[in-house]
Design a protein around this motif. Structure first.
Motif, PDB file in Angstrom:
ATOM      1  N   VAL A   1       1.007  -1.372   0.023  1.00  0.00           N
ATOM      2  CA  VAL A   1       0.104   0.037   0.046  1.00  0.00           C
ATOM      3  C   VAL A   1       0.914   1.201   0.062  1.00  0.00           C
ATOM      4  O   VAL A   1       0.192   2.303  -0.397  1.00  0.00           O
TER       5      VAL A   1
ATOM      6  N   LYS B   1      -6.084   6.031  10.653  1.00  0.00           N
ATOM      7  CA  LYS B   1      -6.549   5.982   9.120  1.00  0.00           C
ATOM      8  C   LYS B   1      -5.898   7.309   8.543  1.00  0.00           C
ATOM      9  O   LYS B   1      -6.262   8.430   8.970  1.00  0.00           O
TER      10      LYS B   1
ATOM     11  N   PRO C   1      -5.223   9.438   4.827  1.00  0.00           N
ATOM     12  CA  PRO C   1      -5.446   9.448   3.294  1.00  0.00           C
ATOM     13  C   PRO C   1      -4.555   8.829   2.455  1.00  0.00           C
ATOM     14  O   PRO C   1      -3.435   8.346   3.118  1.00  0.00           O
ATOM     15  N   ARG C   2      -4.834   8.077   1.325  1.00  0.00           N
ATOM     16  CA  ARG C   2      -3.779   7.554   0.431  1.00  0.00           C
ATOM     17  C   ARG C   2      -2.409   8.088   0.589  1.00  0.00           C
ATOM     18  O   ARG C   2      -2.414   9.420   0.501  1.00  0.00           O
ATOM     19  N   VAL C   3      -1.449   7.296   0.991  1.00  0.00           N
ATOM     20  CA  VAL C   3      -0.196   7.905   1.392  1.00  0.00           C
ATOM     21  C   VAL C   3       0.647   8.315   0.165  1.00  0.00           C
ATOM     22  O   VAL C   3       0.879   7.471  -0.805  1.00  0.00           O
ATOM     23  N   GLU C   4       0.858   9.718  -0.088  1.00  0.00           N
ATOM     24  CA  GLU C   4       1.416  10.094  -1.567  1.00  0.00           C
ATOM     25  C   GLU C   4       2.871  10.679  -1.259  1.00  0.00           C
ATOM     26  O   GLU C   4       3.647  10.790  -2.044  1.00  0.00           O
TER      27      GLU C   4
ATOM     28  N   ARG D   1      -4.675  -1.296   6.010  1.00  0.00           N
ATOM     29  CA  ARG D   1      -4.854  -0.932   4.588  1.00  0.00           C
ATOM     30  C   ARG D   1      -3.887   0.638   4.667  1.00  0.00           C
ATOM     31  O   ARG D   1      -2.876   0.539   4.992  1.00  0.00           O
ATOM     32  N   HIS D   2      -4.485   1.890   4.385  1.00  0.00           N
ATOM     33  CA  HIS D   2      -3.968   3.205   4.431  1.00  0.00           C
ATOM     34  C   HIS D   2      -3.998   3.494   5.990  1.00  0.00           C
ATOM     35  O   HIS D   2      -4.856   4.310   6.169  1.00  0.00           O
ATOM     36  N   GLU D   3      -3.392   2.971   6.710  1.00  0.00           N
ATOM     37  CA  GLU D   3      -3.622   3.014   8.294  1.00  0.00           C
ATOM     38  C   GLU D   3      -2.334   2.552   8.870  1.00  0.00           C
ATOM     39  O   GLU D   3      -1.708   1.519   8.403  1.00  0.00           O
TER      40      GLU D   3
END
Ligand code: SAM
Length: 352
Positions: free
Chosen positions: A15, A304, A306-309, A342-344
């Motif tokens: 992820v 949690k 947000p999507r890790v960018e 997941r994203h967490e």
């Protein structure tokens, strides 16, 4: 690469694909090659950058590599015998507490390397004298274990304590079977793995411990806690799975968490939060309810993001949540990205 750089194996969850390159760079490591599903063999000059830097939370597991045999074991004559002899010769005198061997690609449908891992361990154990520990969870988390990973890229081994590696299993993942029709939700695997993970830091929760669970529905985590003889006050504005409603040990409260007031005199042993709202609000609920948590009580908090960018974005949220909790007397003692996250991230606090 510097003269004193060492090979290190780091596992970065899929992820975090978008930030893998940045994470590797911030460990100060130079990539030698990618291995298996999520592993990266890097050269590092400074072990602390791997184990204590701000990017550590993106590493599911890590191991200094002291012995490697890059080859395809399937094509190598007598691979198991030769590998086992070398392990005994190289590591026997260092007296590891245990020897565990995992796969570089555990998700692969090809069972061949699973067999290699298990047969190699079996043969090596015959050659090592008196390893004191044979069960994964019986390891002393502070003592060195010989961990190995094997796959079509070869064999990679090193000695490190489970705590420094960030997991009791080679690779850091405990497999949680979710195939049973009784599985209520995917989230159950997260608490099952979290309870396994914190054995590296705390004794297991006593039978009958009382948890208050925020954002409990449909109830995968509740089910796992009940299975372990824990009592649960579960709160959610959505309904709890019917299969759990009449189970002994559970009290379900259909409500907004903000409106929940613990009955007078109630003292919880643990708070669990898997709320899916903004993290600042979720930690606020945990802090308010931690007034009813006993001293030394446990908080397991799913953060949690947000999507890790980029690394800094996720780290900022992480640091703010930890600082808010610590100001309220909840001390962070461990954090990780669990296999089933997941994203967490999963954060573990103890009430001061
Ligand atoms: C990720 S789900 C939890 C999954 C659950 N832990 C399990 O094991 O099945 C998040 C839950 O938080 C609940 N939730 C979010 N904010 C809430 C609030 N303010 N009050 C009550 N429930 C809330 C949602 O209704 C949702 O059921």
């Amino acid at each position: 690469m510097t003269n004193d750089s060492k090979p290190w194996l780091v596992r970065i969850p899929e992820v975090f694909d978008g930030v893998t390159e940045e994470v590797l760079k911030r460990t100060g490591g130079t990539l030698r090659r990618q291995l298996g599903q999520e592993y990266h063999l890097i050269d590092v000059a400074n072990a602390e950058a791997v184990q204590e830097s701000e990017v550590t939370k993106f590493l599911l597991w890590n191991l200094p590599i002291e012995h490697m045999w890059p080859c395809d074991p399937r094509k190598m004559d007598l691979f198991i015998e030769k590998a086992a002899q070398t392990l005994a010769k190289k590591f026997g005198s260092r007296k590891p507490q245990a020897l565990f061997i995992g796969q570089l690609n555990p998700g692969s449908p090809d069972r061949y390397y699973r067999g290699v891992a298990s047969n190699l361990r079996g043969r090596a154990l015959q050659l090592f004298e008196g390893l004191s520990v044979s069960e994964v969870e019986a390891q002393d988390p502070g003592k060195e274990t010989l961990f190995c990973l094997v796959g079509k890229e070869g064999l990679f081994c090193g000695m490190q304590s489970p705590r420094a590696a960030n997991g009791l299993y080679p690779g850091g993942s405990k497999f949680i079977d979710q195939s049973s029709p009784d599985t209520v939700s995917r989230a159950g695997a997260k608490i099952a793995e979290a309870l396994h993970y914190i054995l590296m830091y705390r004794k297991p929760m006593a039978e009958g411990s009382h948890w208050v669970e925020l954002g409990a529905c449909p109830g995968g985590m509740t089910a796992e806690l009940l299975k372990r003889g824990q009592r649960v006050t579960a709160i959610d504005r959505a309904p709890l799975d019917k299969r759990l409603q009449s189970k002994p040990g559970v009290k379900f409260i259909l409500a907004e968490v903000a409106t929940f007031v613990p009955p007078q005199g109630t003292i919880y042993d643990a708070v669990l939060s898997d709320l899916n709202g903004p993290p600042g609000e979720s930690i606020g609920h945990v802090i308010r309810l931690s007034a009813s948590l006993r001293q030394g009580g446990l908080v397991v908090f799913t953060l949690k993001v947000p999507r890790v960018e980029n690394v800094d974005g996720a780290s900022r949220i992480f640091d703010t949540i930890v600082a808010t909790a610590e100001k309220a007397g909840l001390n962070l003692f461990a954090q990780t990205h669990l296999t089933y996250n997941r994203h967490e991230f999963t954060l573990f606090f103890e009430k001061a």
